[in-house]
Design a protein around this motif. Sequence first.
Motif, PDB file in Angstrom:
ATOM      1  N   VAL A 192      15.019  28.853 -56.317  1.00 16.77           N
ATOM      2  CA  VAL A 192      15.657  29.278 -55.083  1.00 16.77           C
ATOM      3  C   VAL A 192      14.590  29.701 -54.082  1.00 16.77           C
ATOM      4  O   VAL A 192      14.674  29.429 -52.902  1.00 16.77           O
ATOM      5  CB  VAL A 192      16.646  30.439 -55.340  1.00 16.77           C
ATOM      6  N   ARG A 193      13.529  30.330 -54.612  1.00 16.81           N
ATOM      7  CA  ARG A 193      12.467  30.785 -53.735  1.00 16.81           C
ATOM      8  C   ARG A 193      11.821  29.602 -53.026  1.00 16.81           C
ATOM      9  O   ARG A 193      11.494  29.650 -51.855  1.00 16.81           O
ATOM     10  CB  ARG A 193      11.428  31.539 -54.555  1.00 16.81           C
ATOM     11  N   GLN A 194      11.646  28.514 -53.788  1.00 11.74           N
ATOM     12  CA  GLN A 194      11.051  27.335 -53.163  1.00 11.74           C
ATOM     13  C   GLN A 194      11.920  26.862 -52.004  1.00 11.74           C
ATOM     14  O   GLN A 194      11.425  26.494 -50.951  1.00 11.74           O
ATOM     15  CB  GLN A 194      10.903  26.212 -54.185  1.00 11.74           C
ATOM     16  N   MET A 195      13.220  26.885 -52.254  1.00 13.65           N
ATOM     17  CA  MET A 195      14.135  26.476 -51.202  1.00 13.65           C
ATOM     18  C   MET A 195      14.011  27.425 -50.026  1.00 13.65           C
ATOM     19  O   MET A 195      13.996  27.011 -48.874  1.00 13.65           O
ATOM     20  CB  MET A 195      15.586  26.515 -51.693  1.00 13.65           C
ATOM     21  N   ALA A 196      13.893  28.702 -50.343  1.00 16.91           N
ATOM     22  CA  ALA A 196      13.824  29.704 -49.286  1.00 16.91           C
ATOM     23  C   ALA A 196      12.565  29.495 -48.456  1.00 16.91           C
ATOM     24  O   ALA A 196      12.582  29.616 -47.244  1.00 16.91           O
ATOM     25  CB  ALA A 196      13.829  31.104 -49.881  1.00 16.91           C
ATOM     26  N   ARG A 197      11.467  29.124 -49.158  1.00 13.65           N
ATOM     27  CA  ARG A 197      10.229  28.899 -48.430  1.00 13.65           C
ATOM     28  C   ARG A 197      10.389  27.744 -47.474  1.00 13.65           C
ATOM     29  O   ARG A 197       9.952  27.777 -46.347  1.00 13.65           O
ATOM     30  CB  ARG A 197       9.121  28.560 -49.423  1.00 13.65           C
ATOM     31  N   LYS A 198      11.019  26.696 -47.968  1.00 21.22           N
ATOM     32  CA  LYS A 198      11.199  25.535 -47.111  1.00 21.22           C
ATOM     33  C   LYS A 198      12.045  25.913 -45.915  1.00 21.22           C
ATOM     34  O   LYS A 198      11.763  25.536 -44.793  1.00 21.22           O
ATOM     35  CB  LYS A 198      11.851  24.410 -47.897  1.00 21.22           C
ATOM     36  N   ARG A 199      13.074  26.660 -46.218  1.00 21.55           N
ATOM     37  CA  ARG A 199      13.953  27.086 -45.124  1.00 21.55           C
ATOM     38  C   ARG A 199      13.182  27.902 -44.108  1.00 21.55           C
ATOM     39  O   ARG A 199      13.415  27.820 -42.925  1.00 21.55           O
ATOM     40  CB  ARG A 199      15.071  27.945 -45.676  1.00 21.55           C
ATOM     41  N   SER A 200      12.265  28.738 -44.630  1.00 20.20           N
ATOM     42  CA  SER A 200      11.550  29.616 -43.708  1.00 20.20           C
ATOM     43  C   SER A 200      10.747  28.766 -42.744  1.00 20.20           C
ATOM     44  O   SER A 200      10.559  29.123 -41.595  1.00 20.20           O
ATOM     45  CB  SER A 200      10.650  30.572 -44.471  1.00 20.20           C
ATOM     46  N   GLY A 201      10.276  27.610 -43.200  1.00 19.49           N
ATOM     47  CA  GLY A 201       9.574  26.694 -42.326  1.00 19.49           C
ATOM     48  C   GLY A 201      10.474  26.278 -41.185  1.00 19.49           C
ATOM     49  O   GLY A 201      10.073  26.230 -40.027  1.00 19.49           O
ATOM     50  N   GLU A 202      11.736  26.000 -41.507  1.00 17.57           N
ATOM     51  CA  GLU A 202      12.669  25.572 -40.464  1.00 17.57           C
ATOM     52  C   GLU A 202      13.026  26.727 -39.534  1.00 17.57           C
ATOM     53  O   GLU A 202      13.072  26.576 -38.335  1.00 17.57           O
ATOM     54  CB  GLU A 202      13.964  25.074 -41.100  1.00 17.57           C
TER      55      GLU A 202
ATOM     56  N   ASP B 140      13.387  36.850 -51.321  1.00 18.78           N
ATOM     57  CA  ASP B 140      13.512  35.757 -50.353  1.00 18.78           C
ATOM     58  C   ASP B 140      14.919  35.198 -50.348  1.00 18.78           C
ATOM     59  O   ASP B 140      15.507  34.942 -49.308  1.00 18.78           O
ATOM     60  CB  ASP B 140      12.535  34.623 -50.709  1.00 18.78           C
ATOM     61  N   THR B 141      15.431  34.950 -51.554  1.00 20.10           N
ATOM     62  CA  THR B 141      16.742  34.337 -51.670  1.00 20.10           C
ATOM     63  C   THR B 141      17.826  35.271 -51.163  1.00 20.10           C
ATOM     64  O   THR B 141      18.744  34.850 -50.453  1.00 20.10           O
ATOM     65  CB  THR B 141      17.015  33.982 -53.146  1.00 20.10           C
ATOM     66  N   VAL B 142      17.692  36.533 -51.527  1.00 18.04           N
ATOM     67  CA  VAL B 142      18.683  37.512 -51.097  1.00 18.04           C
ATOM     68  C   VAL B 142      18.691  37.595 -49.571  1.00 18.04           C
ATOM     69  O   VAL B 142      19.736  37.596 -48.931  1.00 18.04           O
ATOM     70  CB  VAL B 142      18.368  38.887 -51.738  1.00 18.04           C
ATOM     71  N   GLU B 143      17.512  37.586 -48.980  1.00 18.98           N
ATOM     72  CA  GLU B 143      17.426  37.651 -47.518  1.00 18.98           C
ATOM     73  C   GLU B 143      18.025  36.416 -46.885  1.00 18.98           C
ATOM     74  O   GLU B 143      18.721  36.477 -45.874  1.00 18.98           O
ATOM     75  CB  GLU B 143      15.966  37.793 -47.094  1.00 18.98           C
ATOM     76  N   LEU B 144      17.724  35.269 -47.501  1.00 17.01           N
ATOM     77  CA  LEU B 144      18.246  34.009 -46.984  1.00 17.01           C
ATOM     78  C   LEU B 144      19.770  34.009 -47.007  1.00 17.01           C
ATOM     79  O   LEU B 144      20.431  33.680 -46.020  1.00 17.01           O
ATOM     80  CB  LEU B 144      17.696  32.862 -47.834  1.00 17.01           C
TER      81      LEU B 144
END
Length: 643
Positions: free
Chosen positions: A9-19, A99-103
């Motif tokens: 999930v964190r990886q996803m969150a990181r990618k999202r943070s890029g967006e 990260d995930t919780v914040e997302l």
Amino acid sequence: DSLLGGREVRQMARKRSGESRGILGDDEEGSRRRRFSRPRKSTTASTAAPRKTHASIQVPCTVRAFSEAIGLPASEVLKKMLGFGLQFIPSMATFIDRDTVELLAAEMGVQLNIKTAEDLEKELLSGFDAVDEGPELRSSRAPVVTFLGHVDHGKTSLLDRILGIDVAARERGGITQHMRAYTIDRNGRPITFVDTPGHEAFTQMRARGANVTDCAVLVVAADDGIMPQTEEAISHAKAAGVPIVVCLNKIDLPGLDVQRIYQQLTANELLPTEWGGEVEVVKTSALTGEGVDLLLDTLLTIAELHDLRANPDRFAAGVCLDASIHEGRGVVACLLVQKGTLRVGDAIVCGEASGHVKSMLETSKNRRVQEAIPSVPVFVTGLDIAPGAGDRFQVVDDIAKAREVAVKRNAIRRQMHLSNAPVHVTFENLLDRLGTQKTPTLNLILRADVRGSIEAILKELTKLDHPEVKIKVLQSTVGGITEADVQLADASDAVIVGFNVVPDENARVLADNRGVQVRRYDIIYQVTDDLKKALEGMLKPERRESDLGRAMVQRTYAISRVGVIAGCRVIAGVIARNARIRVIRESHIIGEYGIESLKREKDDSREVRDGLECGIKLNGFNDIKEGDILECYRVEEVARTLS
Ligand code: GDP
């Protein structure tokens, strides 16, 4: 899947943070602050809304705990997570990290008050560790000194000489095994020595938040000069930010070239005072005792300069240096008091151990004492379990409180462990992480196959002059990536860059556990290219390597007109026919090749698993040798937009 949860999930969150950075991009400040500091509009349509707009939560937590906190059925949270395009199906029990919780909260428009393990730790000890420490309350304390250096340069002998132990007797004893700590008296002024079995131990303590040492003595044998481990010790001491005194030992030996060593020291940015620099170099002989008094006086002078003080009138706190279990006595912990006064009968919590101080022994004389003041190490009995080296200890009101803290710590650790919680700086999360620092600094540890590569990379790095972010190379040394490097990265929040070298098996496992990023390169400009992109927050993981497994070459067969076949045993994961192989010899990357053929017995095989033997013929490479490690990996293109 609950174990995978956090990381995936964190990886996803990181990618999202890029967006999300694009969305916040019009506001410079906003993009540098922690992502999701402002809730943004939901991009996925959701049928149900959370009942709460404000909530408190402790991270990491399970999907269930999160859904309860925000007042939304777990099924709805799971639905939202599936919308992230995960590679696995999360469950109620899946752990999710900050990260995930914040997302999730941002997507759902919930304001969260997030508590981390550190917040909880502070709460657990509130009232005990935060006693007023005004300068008027402090008295001066002994300096705590650590010896570092290359093996056999005389660390043990020097310490024995200082303590008055027979040097020759130690010769028969063998190597330094355990942490030793002693306080000596020099003309009425105390000095405490902590003897760590190597710089790994020194740094491991720091990784656990224990800054024990006030001053590092770098022992260099005058006949050998600066050796690889001396260089490593220098970077470990520098990363700890402690003053360094050089002890040029074995000065009794004939035919020494001291100037050469001064040159080496200078090359390592330790300019001796004799040469106009700031580093004290003391010439000693552990054998004859020459210079040892001068060394002690130098240490006392440095201590005076730094005006080391602590408040003796408060609940005692400090660090566990070592602990073991003795028949009859139970747990014996070597504790170094850093603040306050520790007394027999005190209730203490040390890491996850707790108990009353049953007895205290002075470490140097094995004499019973009733109390220990700051900078004094003591052997303490009475703890219920053996704490770890580097665990902090704290005196609390009573044993019930001590137990409570120990039990809660254990629960927090288990949760952190399940969620792969400790994650350090990486090239991808760089901007988010550094954005929260006052003077953003990216710490790097550099390892390469040859000196020349290091020099070339360092030169390239100086060209990367970023206005806001400083790049600090903590260590640049030749050779494979070791556990000590990972310890250093863990303690200093650094990324390890390997150039034509790889981590050994222990280092790989430790890096994984500690969330330390190890990046490997074989082209110099790619290092700086990636760094440039990382500093601009532009590094997108377009190509992701996934490790499939490893095989060890046991035998080689040269077959005419075919080439060399490697007879291997798969030692981890799988070797897959359509994947690629990286050949590794003594921690160095020899090259990367496709697989021409993969056979089990006589038959072609698509995949060979852990524990089985196989024959591998690489594409265009015949120089394979017994003992080589073949690392099997697959390169995947990672889609830029998901969900
Ligand atoms: P450590 O591995 O750094 O702890 O090194 P040791 O203290 O075990 O010393 C390694 C070897 O060097 C031993 O054989 C010592 O006797 C020898 N040694 C240590 N200090 C001196 C010294 O000042 N002069 C000479 N000649 N030999 C020394």
